[in-house]
Design an enzyme around this catalytic site. Structure first.
Site, PDB file in Angstrom:
ATOM      1  N   LYS A 230      16.390 -66.150  10.194  1.00 28.17           N
ATOM      2  CA  LYS A 230      16.988 -64.867  10.585  1.00 28.17           C
ATOM      3  C   LYS A 230      15.923 -63.772  10.669  1.00 28.17           C
ATOM      4  O   LYS A 230      15.951 -62.942  11.577  1.00 28.17           O
ATOM      5  CB  LYS A 230      18.101 -64.464   9.611  1.00 28.17           C
ATOM      6  CG  LYS A 230      18.753 -63.164  10.032  1.00 28.17           C
ATOM      7  CD  LYS A 230      20.181 -63.019   9.638  1.00 28.17           C
ATOM      8  CE  LYS A 230      20.762 -61.746  10.287  1.00 28.17           C
ATOM      9  NZ  LYS A 230      22.135 -61.486   9.898  1.00 28.17           N
ATOM     10  N   ARG A 245      18.824 -62.550  19.252  1.00 32.00           N
ATOM     11  CA  ARG A 245      19.730 -62.284  18.121  1.00 32.00           C
ATOM     12  C   ARG A 245      21.161 -62.725  18.439  1.00 32.00           C
ATOM     13  O   ARG A 245      21.919 -63.097  17.548  1.00 32.00           O
ATOM     14  CB  ARG A 245      19.690 -60.803  17.730  1.00 32.00           C
ATOM     15  CG  ARG A 245      20.468 -60.573  16.448  1.00 32.00           C
ATOM     16  CD  ARG A 245      20.125 -59.274  15.738  1.00 32.00           C
ATOM     17  NE  ARG A 245      20.839 -59.221  14.470  1.00 32.00           N
ATOM     18  CZ  ARG A 245      20.641 -58.333  13.531  1.00 32.00           C
ATOM     19  NH1 ARG A 245      19.729 -57.404  13.687  1.00 32.00           N
ATOM     20  NH2 ARG A 245      21.337 -58.375  12.405  1.00 32.00           N
ATOM     21  N   ASN A 249      25.302 -65.368  16.808  1.00 27.66           N
ATOM     22  CA  ASN A 249      26.760 -65.294  16.963  1.00 27.66           C
ATOM     23  C   ASN A 249      27.357 -66.644  17.346  1.00 27.66           C
ATOM     24  O   ASN A 249      28.535 -66.707  17.720  1.00 27.66           O
ATOM     25  CB  ASN A 249      27.122 -64.251  18.032  1.00 27.66           C
ATOM     26  CG  ASN A 249      26.637 -62.866  17.644  1.00 27.66           C
ATOM     27  OD1 ASN A 249      26.630 -62.525  16.462  1.00 27.66           O
ATOM     28  ND2 ASN A 249      26.211 -62.085  18.612  1.00 27.66           N
ATOM     29  N   HIS A 252      30.975 -67.484  16.731  1.00 32.51           N
ATOM     30  CA  HIS A 252      31.658 -66.251  16.346  1.00 32.51           C
ATOM     31  C   HIS A 252      32.657 -65.749  17.387  1.00 32.51           C
ATOM     32  O   HIS A 252      33.630 -65.091  17.033  1.00 32.51           O
ATOM     33  CB  HIS A 252      30.633 -65.153  16.030  1.00 32.51           C
ATOM     34  CG  HIS A 252      29.985 -65.337  14.679  1.00 32.51           C
ATOM     35  ND1 HIS A 252      29.266 -66.467  14.349  1.00 32.51           N
ATOM     36  CD2 HIS A 252      29.965 -64.553  13.574  1.00 32.51           C
ATOM     37  CE1 HIS A 252      28.823 -66.349  13.102  1.00 32.51           C
ATOM     38  NE2 HIS A 252      29.237 -65.194  12.610  1.00 32.51           N
ATOM     39  N   HIS A 256      36.102 -65.218  15.980  1.00 33.58           N
ATOM     40  CA  HIS A 256      36.717 -63.885  15.862  1.00 33.58           C
ATOM     41  C   HIS A 256      38.115 -63.871  16.460  1.00 33.58           C
ATOM     42  O   HIS A 256      39.003 -63.160  15.972  1.00 33.58           O
ATOM     43  CB  HIS A 256      35.844 -62.826  16.540  1.00 33.58           C
ATOM     44  CG  HIS A 256      34.753 -62.309  15.645  1.00 33.58           C
ATOM     45  ND1 HIS A 256      33.726 -61.527  16.100  1.00 33.58           N
ATOM     46  CD2 HIS A 256      34.543 -62.460  14.311  1.00 33.58           C
ATOM     47  CE1 HIS A 256      32.921 -61.212  15.094  1.00 33.58           C
ATOM     48  NE2 HIS A 256      33.386 -61.776  14.003  1.00 33.58           N
ATOM     49  N   HIS A 270      36.190 -65.568   7.013  1.00 35.62           N
ATOM     50  CA  HIS A 270      35.253 -65.461   8.144  1.00 35.62           C
ATOM     51  C   HIS A 270      34.467 -66.759   8.345  1.00 35.62           C
ATOM     52  O   HIS A 270      34.370 -67.270   9.464  1.00 35.62           O
ATOM     53  CB  HIS A 270      34.303 -64.280   7.917  1.00 35.62           C
ATOM     54  CG  HIS A 270      33.231 -64.169   8.942  1.00 35.62           C
ATOM     55  ND1 HIS A 270      33.488 -63.844  10.262  1.00 35.62           N
ATOM     56  CD2 HIS A 270      31.886 -64.398   8.871  1.00 35.62           C
ATOM     57  CE1 HIS A 270      32.348 -63.850  10.944  1.00 35.62           C
ATOM     58  NE2 HIS A 270      31.366 -64.186  10.127  1.00 35.62           N
TER      59      HIS A 270
HETATM   60  N1  GLY Z   1      25.422 -61.881  11.683  1.00 31.30           N
HETATM   61  C1  GLY Z   1      24.747 -61.890  12.921  1.00 31.30           C
HETATM   62  C2  GLY Z   1      23.590 -60.953  12.975  1.00 31.30           C
HETATM   63  O1  GLY Z   1      23.197 -60.407  11.969  1.00 31.30           O
HETATM   64  O2  GLY Z   1      23.063 -60.726  14.034  1.00 31.30           O
END
Ligand code: GLY
Length: 372
Positions: A230, A245, A249, A252, A256, A270
């Protein structure tokens, strides 16, 4: 102990991962405690984190002569609200928090997101230190500076990018976490493997019993690996203006939609929604001929072995595929004319697809709602 630096021009910070960090906050966060010589340190915690871990933090700070001024937050997404933000910012203003002060956030993603956003806007920006206590917060939400509260139109729609000054992820805290929460965090761990590291996906599949059992020799390197991935992604694309970035996701957009349909409630955590979303993204990738159906089922089987939900038919949702696709249209990642989907070219290689027809997604979701 692992140290990972998030390299951002002028705002670089360190993430430390290891057992026992909560007992050493006075030393590790020394530089951010300096202004609190005569004042108590403002610590925002969810009720569970304070009850289970507050005494350890208090003992650490007390050893350096600091008292704590506690602010408690009710656990759950409901606390990421305008009302709670107002209460918290008023509380911080009452304490005379200045731009050079740092607020400490002890808890999971809800506390981290709320405190981060309050600190982003308080006097146009003050500092904060993340003390994440859940697996999900340690591998994802405490790192990277996404802060937000929820709006009636959707989750995380009011927020700011505001990086913490330091993140101390004490892996020992995870022993107090309910297994369901550990599993939910494990979904985000699998995510890193699927989006960019096939070997890591296989390792997490093999090690998931040890991770869920909080075996420290396994946990620390696994969490550090996720944070390292990350950190590189955030350093490359802090504000998600490139596709780098956006890969975080993965799972997601589908997830979502399921969270929206279940009212962002405890019915579906989540991380559980992300697990289902990753299976859906893998199966949808197979439907488009990008990966084999066998590979998509490898994703589902690994998540199922870890005790995560993998079949949306089992949720008993009272809706159709069009309703779920409509939630995706309202997702904050939606662009003017498209909803970008993170799909797989292989297990370990995700990409952003901008040519996905929502009618096709709706038909696919109808099949999945009826499957098995
Ligand atoms: N949770 C995804 C991000 O921090 O970009």
């Amino acid at each position: 102990m692992a140290d990972i630096d998030v390299a951002l021009a002028g705002r670089s910070y360190r993430v430390k991962v290891g057992a026992g960090l909560l007992d050493r906050v006075h030393a590790e966060a020394h530089a951010f405690l300096d202004p609190y010589g005569k004042r108590a340190v403002p610590v925002v915690a969810d009720e569970n984190a304070r009850r289970l871990l507050g005494e350890r933090l208090q003992a650490s700070l007390r050893s350096a002569g600091h008292a704590i001024d506690w602010y408690e937050v009710t656990p759950g997404e409901g606390s990421k609200s305008w009302a709670e933000l107002e209460r918290l910012t008023d509380w911080l203003l009452d304490r005379g928090i200045t731009r050079s002060d740092h607020v400490f956030a002890l808890g999971g993603g809800v506390v981290g997101d709320l405190v981060g956003f309050a600190c982003a806007i308080l006097k146009r920006g003050c500092g904060f230190v993340q003390l994440p206590t859940t697996l999900l917060a340690q591998v994802d939400s405490s790192v990277g500076g996404k802060t937000a509260i929820n709006a009636s139109a959707g989750k995380n729609l009011i927020g700011a990018f505001h990086q913490p000054a330091l993140v101390l992820a004490d892996t020992g805290c995870l022993a107090t976490l309910p297994q369901r929460e550990m599993r939910a965090g494990l979904a985000e761990v699998f995510k890193y493997g699927l989006l960019g590291d096939a070997g890591f996906f296989a390792r997490v599949d093999k090690d998931s019993p040890a991770i869920l059992g909080c075996d420290d020799d396994t946990l620390e390197p696994v969490i550090a690996h996720c944070v390292g991935m990350k950190a590189r992604i955030v350093a490359d694309d802090e504000r998600e203006t490139k596709d780098a970035r956006a890969l975080l996701n993965f799972g997601h957009t589908f997830g979502h939609a399921l969270e929206a349909e279940t009212g962002f409630s405890d019915r579906l955590l989540h991380g559980e929604a992300v697990a289902l979303g990753m299976v859906l993204a893998a199966r949808f990738s197979a439907r488009r001929g990008l990966i084999s159906l066998a590979d998509a089922e490898r994703v589902a089987n690994a998540l199922a072995r870890a005790g995560l939900p993998t079949e949306i038919a089992a949720l008993g949702l009272d809706c159709d595929g069009t309703t779920l696709a409509h939630h995706m249209r309202n997702d904050k990642k939606a662009e003017a004319s498209t909803v970008p989907f993170i799909l797989l070219r292989s297990l370990g290689e995700a990409f952003v697809a901008r040519d996905v027809d929502l009618a096709d997604v709706a038909a696919f979701m109808d099949e999945q709602l009826r499957a098995h």
